[in-house]
Enzyme design. Structure first.
Site, PDB file in Angstrom:
ATOM      1  N   MET A 172     -10.935   3.982   6.026  1.00  0.00           N
ATOM      2  CA  MET A 172      -9.774   3.153   6.477  1.00  0.00           C
ATOM      3  C   MET A 172     -10.228   2.141   7.588  1.00  0.00           C
ATOM      4  O   MET A 172      -9.703   1.220   7.682  1.00  0.00           O
ATOM      5  CB  MET A 172      -8.333   3.982   6.877  1.00  0.00           C
ATOM      6  CG  MET A 172      -7.858   4.796   5.671  1.00  0.00           C
ATOM      7  SD  MET A 172      -7.539   3.759   4.041  1.00  0.00           S
ATOM      8  CE  MET A 172      -6.271   2.620   5.150  1.00  0.00           C
ATOM      9  N   THR A 220      -8.597  -2.192   3.885  1.00  0.00           N
ATOM     10  CA  THR A 220      -8.501  -2.536   2.371  1.00  0.00           C
ATOM     11  C   THR A 220      -7.309  -3.351   2.126  1.00  0.00           C
ATOM     12  O   THR A 220      -7.276  -4.067   1.117  1.00  0.00           O
ATOM     13  CB  THR A 220      -8.579  -1.270   1.515  1.00  0.00           C
ATOM     14  OG1 THR A 220      -7.327  -0.675   1.649  1.00  0.00           O
ATOM     15  CG2 THR A 220      -9.869  -0.499   1.640  1.00  0.00           C
ATOM     16  N   ASP A 278       0.854  -1.200  -0.086  1.00  0.00           N
ATOM     17  CA  ASP A 278       0.101   0.036   0.034  1.00  0.00           C
ATOM     18  C   ASP A 278       0.953   1.142  -0.080  1.00  0.00           C
ATOM     19  O   ASP A 278       2.389   0.895   0.282  1.00  0.00           O
ATOM     20  CB  ASP A 278      -0.774  -0.045   1.255  1.00  0.00           C
ATOM     21  CG  ASP A 278      -1.422   1.227   1.365  1.00  0.00           C
ATOM     22  OD1 ASP A 278      -2.225   1.745   0.577  1.00  0.00           O
ATOM     23  OD2 ASP A 278      -1.465   1.844   2.455  1.00  0.00           O
ATOM     24  N   VAL A 279       0.348   2.450  -0.359  1.00  0.00           N
ATOM     25  CA  VAL A 279       1.359   3.672  -0.305  1.00  0.00           C
ATOM     26  C   VAL A 279       1.048   4.588   0.682  1.00  0.00           C
ATOM     27  O   VAL A 279       1.870   4.677   1.691  1.00  0.00           O
ATOM     28  CB  VAL A 279       1.051   4.287  -1.647  1.00  0.00           C
ATOM     29  CG1 VAL A 279       1.987   5.664  -1.926  1.00  0.00           C
ATOM     30  CG2 VAL A 279       1.451   3.277  -2.800  1.00  0.00           C
ATOM     31  N   ASP A 280      -0.096   5.207   0.947  1.00  0.00           N
ATOM     32  CA  ASP A 280      -0.467   6.152   1.955  1.00  0.00           C
ATOM     33  C   ASP A 280      -0.336   5.499   3.169  1.00  0.00           C
ATOM     34  O   ASP A 280      -0.996   4.588   3.570  1.00  0.00           O
ATOM     35  CB  ASP A 280      -1.812   6.774   1.777  1.00  0.00           C
ATOM     36  CG  ASP A 280      -2.164   7.335   0.399  1.00  0.00           C
ATOM     37  OD1 ASP A 280      -0.996   8.023  -0.096  1.00  0.00           O
ATOM     38  OD2 ASP A 280      -3.386   7.536  -0.112  1.00  0.00           O
ATOM     39  N   SER A 283      -2.599   1.274  -4.663  1.00  0.00           N
ATOM     40  CA  SER A 283      -2.971   2.349  -3.781  1.00  0.00           C
ATOM     41  C   SER A 283      -4.362   2.808  -4.203  1.00  0.00           C
ATOM     42  O   SER A 283      -4.876   2.824  -5.339  1.00  0.00           O
ATOM     43  CB  SER A 283      -2.155   3.362  -3.913  1.00  0.00           C
ATOM     44  OG  SER A 283      -2.539   4.574  -3.238  1.00  0.00           O
ATOM     45  N   GLY A 284      -5.124   3.028  -3.196  1.00  0.00           N
ATOM     46  CA  GLY A 284      -6.324   3.632  -3.280  1.00  0.00           C
ATOM     47  C   GLY A 284      -6.203   5.249  -3.661  1.00  0.00           C
ATOM     48  O   GLY A 284      -7.283   5.967  -3.797  1.00  0.00           O
ATOM     49  N   GLY A 285      -4.985   5.583  -3.453  1.00  0.00           N
ATOM     50  CA  GLY A 285      -4.672   7.075  -3.800  1.00  0.00           C
ATOM     51  C   GLY A 285      -4.776   7.327  -5.465  1.00  0.00           C
ATOM     52  O   GLY A 285      -4.992   6.658  -6.285  1.00  0.00           O
ATOM     53  N   ASP A 303      -1.368  -0.556   6.012  1.00  0.00           N
ATOM     54  CA  ASP A 303      -1.879  -0.200   7.199  1.00  0.00           C
ATOM     55  C   ASP A 303      -3.361  -0.408   7.305  1.00  0.00           C
ATOM     56  O   ASP A 303      -3.855  -0.314   8.704  1.00  0.00           O
ATOM     57  CB  ASP A 303      -1.580   1.240   7.347  1.00  0.00           C
ATOM     58  CG  ASP A 303      -2.209   2.327   6.484  1.00  0.00           C
ATOM     59  OD1 ASP A 303      -2.999   2.898   6.720  1.00  0.00           O
ATOM     60  OD2 ASP A 303      -1.953   2.051   5.157  1.00  0.00           O
TER      61      ASP A 303
END
Length: 225
Positions: A52, A182, A20-22, A109-111, A179
């Site tokens: 989240m 998801t 994941d990214v964020d 990512s969801g970003g 983190d």
């Protein structure tokens, strides 16, 4: 039930690792940083927290937050130039070590792709290994929505990406590290999930992840043994 020692073996023998990214690869939540930059931080942060924590379907949360932010192309570019995301300590070394071992590293990512590609470049991860949401803009650069066809635009999207990677590349063992809820939901189809709490601790993830870390040094240590 997979034991902790079996999880460690899985990680050390994985042929692909997805991050994941964020709040995992970077210290910030990209959408919150964009909201802050556009002057609507408080309302958007609360929606991110609920998303989240699993309290709000991801696509609903994304749609509502972006409707509040209305980011223009220029604002996204200025955010990256003036407030570039900060890498989480240890991630550069961990990704480099995995790549030295010929492990494929992906960012899921969801970003937003424009921000995630910036992060990928810092980590020498090719853009073909990036899966994220695409912002859409009108010809004049104003916000026009997001690409709802991307798998990462909805709940369960990260699992869909991992399933796609298994089918395309025939990976035997894929590890997901992140983190949030998801990320944890992506296992299965991921073969193992490692929860990360080095930037923010999501209680649901901490309580349910079979392997939970707060520092990437722990994973680097596993690879060195």
């Amino acid at each position: 039930m997979v034991s902790h020692s079996e999880l460690r073996k899985l990680f050390c023998s994985a042929d692909a690792v997805c991050f994941d990214v964020d709040s995992t690869v970077i210290r910030e939540e990209g959408i919150d940083e964009l909201a802050k930059f556009c002057g609507v931080e408080a309302a958007v942060s609360e929606m991110t927290r609920r998303a989240m924590g699993g309290a709000l379907p991801f696509k609903d949360a994304l749609t509502q937050r972006l409707a509040l932010i209305q980011p223009s192309r220029d604002q996204v570019q200025r955010l990256l130039a003036e407030h570039p995301p900060h890498l989480t300590p240890g991630i550069r070394e961990l990704v480099s070590r995995l790549q030295e071992r010929n492990v494929q590293v992906f960012l899921i990512s969801g970003g937003f792709r424009s921000i995630v590609e910036h992060v990928a470049a810092k980590l020498n991860i090719p853009t073909t290994n990036v899966f994220a949401n695409r912002l859409k803009f009108y010809f004049n650069g104003e916000y026009a929505g997001f690409d709802e066809m991307q798998p990462t635009a909805e709940s369960g999207g990260k699992g869909k990406v991992i399933r796609f990677l298994k089918e395309k590349f025939h990976f035997k063992k894929i590890i997901m590290i992140g983190d949030g809820a998801t990320d944890m939901e992506a296992c299965p189809p991921a073969d193992a999930f490692i929860g990360f709490g080095g930037n923010v601790i999501r209680q649901q993830v901490k309580d349910n992840a079979k392997w939970y870390i707060t520092d990437f040094v722990e994973l680097l240590g596993e690879l060195e043994e």
